[in-house]
Design a protein around this motif. Structure first.
Motif, PDB file in Angstrom:
ATOM      1  N   GLN A 130       0.768  -1.342   0.023  1.00 60.91           N
ATOM      2  CA  GLN A 130       0.052   0.004   0.067  1.00 60.91           C
ATOM      3  C   GLN A 130       0.845   1.257   0.075  1.00 60.91           C
ATOM      4  O   GLN A 130       1.710   1.452   0.904  1.00 60.91           O
ATOM      5  CB  GLN A 130      -0.885  -0.105   1.262  1.00 60.91           C
ATOM      6  N   GLY A 131       0.781   2.121  -0.932  1.00 57.10           N
ATOM      7  CA  GLY A 131       1.510   3.485  -0.846  1.00 57.10           C
ATOM      8  C   GLY A 131       1.129   4.231   0.248  1.00 57.10           C
ATOM      9  O   GLY A 131       0.037   4.527   0.503  1.00 57.10           O
ATOM     10  N   PHE A 132       2.001   4.697   0.805  1.00 57.46           N
ATOM     11  CA  PHE A 132       1.991   5.602   1.980  1.00 57.46           C
ATOM     12  C   PHE A 132       2.220   7.235   1.598  1.00 57.46           C
ATOM     13  O   PHE A 132       3.404   7.358   0.988  1.00 57.46           O
ATOM     14  CB  PHE A 132       3.062   5.176   3.136  1.00 57.46           C
ATOM     15  N   ASN A 133       1.300   7.881   1.933  1.00 57.05           N
ATOM     16  CA  ASN A 133       1.432   9.554   1.641  1.00 57.05           C
ATOM     17  C   ASN A 133       1.748   9.866   2.875  1.00 57.05           C
ATOM     18  O   ASN A 133       1.887  11.188   2.818  1.00 57.05           O
ATOM     19  CB  ASN A 133       0.195   9.775   1.078  1.00 57.05           C
ATOM     20  N   PHE A 134       1.608   9.671   4.064  1.00 60.28           N
ATOM     21  CA  PHE A 134       1.502  10.069   5.316  1.00 60.28           C
ATOM     22  C   PHE A 134       0.360  11.286   5.422  1.00 60.28           C
ATOM     23  O   PHE A 134      -0.603  11.180   5.063  1.00 60.28           O
ATOM     24  CB  PHE A 134       3.081  10.702   5.660  1.00 60.28           C
ATOM     25  N   ILE A 135       0.963  12.673   5.501  1.00 57.52           N
ATOM     26  CA  ILE A 135       0.148  13.661   6.013  1.00 57.52           C
ATOM     27  C   ILE A 135      -0.066  14.770   4.503  1.00 57.52           C
ATOM     28  O   ILE A 135      -0.503  15.684   4.706  1.00 57.52           O
ATOM     29  CB  ILE A 135       0.260  14.541   7.017  1.00 57.52           C
ATOM     30  N   PHE A 136       0.714  14.440   3.725  1.00 63.43           N
ATOM     31  CA  PHE A 136       0.974  15.061   2.548  1.00 63.43           C
ATOM     32  C   PHE A 136       0.133  14.654   1.154  1.00 63.43           C
ATOM     33  O   PHE A 136       0.014  13.254   0.972  1.00 63.43           O
ATOM     34  CB  PHE A 136       2.719  15.083   2.029  1.00 63.43           C
ATOM     35  N   PRO A 137      -0.274  15.468   0.415  1.00 63.94           N
ATOM     36  CA  PRO A 137      -1.170  15.238  -0.687  1.00 63.94           C
ATOM     37  C   PRO A 137      -0.253  14.310  -1.601  1.00 63.94           C
ATOM     38  O   PRO A 137      -0.687  13.277  -2.418  1.00 63.94           O
ATOM     39  CB  PRO A 137      -1.541  16.277  -1.380  1.00 63.94           C
ATOM     40  N   MET A 138       1.043  14.610  -2.019  1.00 62.70           N
ATOM     41  CA  MET A 138       2.034  14.114  -3.002  1.00 62.70           C
ATOM     42  C   MET A 138       3.059  13.541  -2.469  1.00 62.70           C
ATOM     43  O   MET A 138       3.589  14.202  -1.318  1.00 62.70           O
ATOM     44  CB  MET A 138       2.327  15.110  -3.872  1.00 62.70           C
ATOM     45  N   SER A 139       3.597  12.341  -2.989  1.00 61.87           N
ATOM     46  CA  SER A 139       4.999  12.024  -2.251  1.00 61.87           C
ATOM     47  C   SER A 139       6.220  12.723  -2.397  1.00 61.87           C
ATOM     48  O   SER A 139       6.887  12.540  -1.248  1.00 61.87           O
ATOM     49  CB  SER A 139       5.093  10.437  -3.124  1.00 61.87           C
ATOM     50  N   PHE A 140       6.286  13.611  -3.324  1.00 63.40           N
ATOM     51  CA  PHE A 140       7.494  14.283  -3.371  1.00 63.40           C
ATOM     52  C   PHE A 140       7.564  15.405  -2.243  1.00 63.40           C
ATOM     53  O   PHE A 140       8.777  15.852  -1.439  1.00 63.40           O
ATOM     54  CB  PHE A 140       7.654  15.222  -4.592  1.00 63.40           C
ATOM     55  N   GLN A 141       6.189  15.805  -1.614  1.00 65.01           N
ATOM     56  CA  GLN A 141       6.110  16.783  -0.520  1.00 65.01           C
ATOM     57  C   GLN A 141       6.503  15.910   0.552  1.00 65.01           C
ATOM     58  O   GLN A 141       7.325  16.605   1.642  1.00 65.01           O
ATOM     59  CB  GLN A 141       4.878  17.411  -0.351  1.00 65.01           C
ATOM     60  N   PHE A 142       6.275  14.562   0.575  1.00 62.22           N
ATOM     61  CA  PHE A 142       6.857  14.018   1.955  1.00 62.22           C
ATOM     62  C   PHE A 142       8.150  13.722   1.781  1.00 62.22           C
ATOM     63  O   PHE A 142       8.861  13.735   3.005  1.00 62.22           O
ATOM     64  CB  PHE A 142       6.001  12.520   1.829  1.00 62.22           C
ATOM     65  N   LEU A 143       8.929  13.429   0.793  1.00 61.91           N
ATOM     66  CA  LEU A 143      10.419  13.497   0.795  1.00 61.91           C
ATOM     67  C   LEU A 143      11.024  14.634   1.139  1.00 61.91           C
ATOM     68  O   LEU A 143      12.070  14.641   1.608  1.00 61.91           O
ATOM     69  CB  LEU A 143      10.521  12.938  -0.906  1.00 61.91           C
ATOM     70  N   ALA A 144      10.410  15.792   0.495  1.00 62.48           N
ATOM     71  CA  ALA A 144      11.199  17.041   0.950  1.00 62.48           C
ATOM     72  C   ALA A 144      11.392  17.285   2.261  1.00 62.48           C
ATOM     73  O   ALA A 144      12.241  17.769   2.585  1.00 62.48           O
ATOM     74  CB  ALA A 144      10.355  18.249  -0.030  1.00 62.48           C
ATOM     75  N   VAL A 145      10.191  17.112   2.821  1.00 64.11           N
ATOM     76  CA  VAL A 145       9.889  17.393   4.340  1.00 64.11           C
ATOM     77  C   VAL A 145      11.075  16.533   5.181  1.00 64.11           C
ATOM     78  O   VAL A 145      11.529  16.615   6.058  1.00 64.11           O
ATOM     79  CB  VAL A 145       8.692  17.425   4.814  1.00 64.11           C
ATOM     80  N   SER A 146      11.142  15.138   4.623  1.00 62.56           N
ATOM     81  CA  SER A 146      11.775  14.300   5.201  1.00 62.56           C
ATOM     82  C   SER A 146      13.382  14.216   5.204  1.00 62.56           C
ATOM     83  O   SER A 146      14.004  14.235   6.118  1.00 62.56           O
ATOM     84  CB  SER A 146      11.681  12.801   4.722  1.00 62.56           C
ATOM     85  N   LEU A 147      13.697  14.993   4.095  1.00 64.92           N
ATOM     86  CA  LEU A 147      15.269  15.354   3.873  1.00 64.92           C
ATOM     87  C   LEU A 147      15.578  16.413   4.872  1.00 64.92           C
ATOM     88  O   LEU A 147      16.573  16.622   5.219  1.00 64.92           O
ATOM     89  CB  LEU A 147      15.113  16.120   2.230  1.00 64.92           C
ATOM     90  N   ILE A 148      14.636  17.601   4.996  1.00 67.61           N
ATOM     91  CA  ILE A 148      14.638  18.587   6.091  1.00 67.61           C
ATOM     92  C   ILE A 148      15.093  17.756   7.370  1.00 67.61           C
ATOM     93  O   ILE A 148      15.870  18.200   8.177  1.00 67.61           O
ATOM     94  CB  ILE A 148      13.522  19.587   6.103  1.00 67.61           C
TER      95      ILE A 148
END
Length: 234
Positions: A161-179
């Protein structure tokens, strides 16, 4: 630019760090909302004004001054090309396009001078608890979402199951995770740092989107190669 201090409870933080903290909070909030805004364009204008002020005060390094001058020349060439090619466009649209294409660079140069060493340490101390909570929650819900529909699931691939967490798009999740990863790497007092990295990478890989998936795999590979083999410390 001289800094200032802000006291929160019993702790004192650098003023520049507090400003950057607020900017990050607003940007992440807007990404969670998923709505379009002009906040980053407005931030770009402030960054441009700050860079201009530093230039007037002769506080830019020679290399940065040349890079900024070249960027201004490129913008000028683009405007002249638009004029001589006969393309008609409202001045406001042209300005918006210029800001949209160059905002990342203006903000980068502004933050390079605005966040001094003391502000960087203070910002890391402020964000470290948030980074830990973010990574742990993302990991917990990424595992839980594989078994229970908690509203954080996207598309399904290979039975995962694809996980989006609290973001609409996966790249947003990636960007915040990088921070969050960057915050932990700046704070040398964090214990079991590698476990947070591993949890963060697992939650990113469970998004099953190309960018987060590849980042998680590559980060774990380099974590093993450089850290486990004691080649380098991060």
């Amino acid at each position: 630019m001289s800094s200032f201090r802000i006291k929160i409870g019993n702790k004192t933080y650098d003023g520049h760090a507090c400003v950057v903290f607020c900017i990050l909070f607003i940007l992440i909030y807007l990404e969670i909302r998923g709505g379009r805004s002009y906040f980053d364009e407005i931030l770009c204008l402030f960054a441009f004004a700050y860079i201009l002020l530093l230039g007037i005060q002769n506080k830019l390094t020679k290399k940065d001054g040349i890079n900024i001058l070249l960027m201004i020349c490129v913008i000028g060439i683009g405007i002249l090309s638009n004029i001589f090619s006969g393309l008609s466009a409202p001045a406001f649209s042209i300005v918006i396009d210029i800001i949209a294409e160059t905002k990342v660079l203006w903000i980068f140069f502004a933050m390079k001078y605005y966040i001094h060493s003391e502000a960087k340490e203070s910002l890391a101390r402020m964000l470290t608890p948030i980074a830990k909570i973010f990574i742990v929650l993302a990991f917990f819900f990424s595992i839980l979402s594989q078994f229970v529909n908690i509203g954080m699931t996207g598309s399904e691939r290979y039975g995962i199951q694809g996980f989006n967490f609290i973001f609409p798009m996966s790249f947003q999740f990636l960007a915040v995770s990088l921070i969050m990863f960057a915050v932990l790497s700046l704070n040398n007092s964090v214990k079991y740092k590698n476990f947070y990295y591993i949890m963060g990478c697992i939650s990113l890989m469970l998004s099953i989107k190309s960018s987060p998936l590849l980042f998680g795999i590559m980060f774990l590979f380099f974590l093993y190669y450089f850290v486990v083999k004691n080649t380098i410390k991060i």
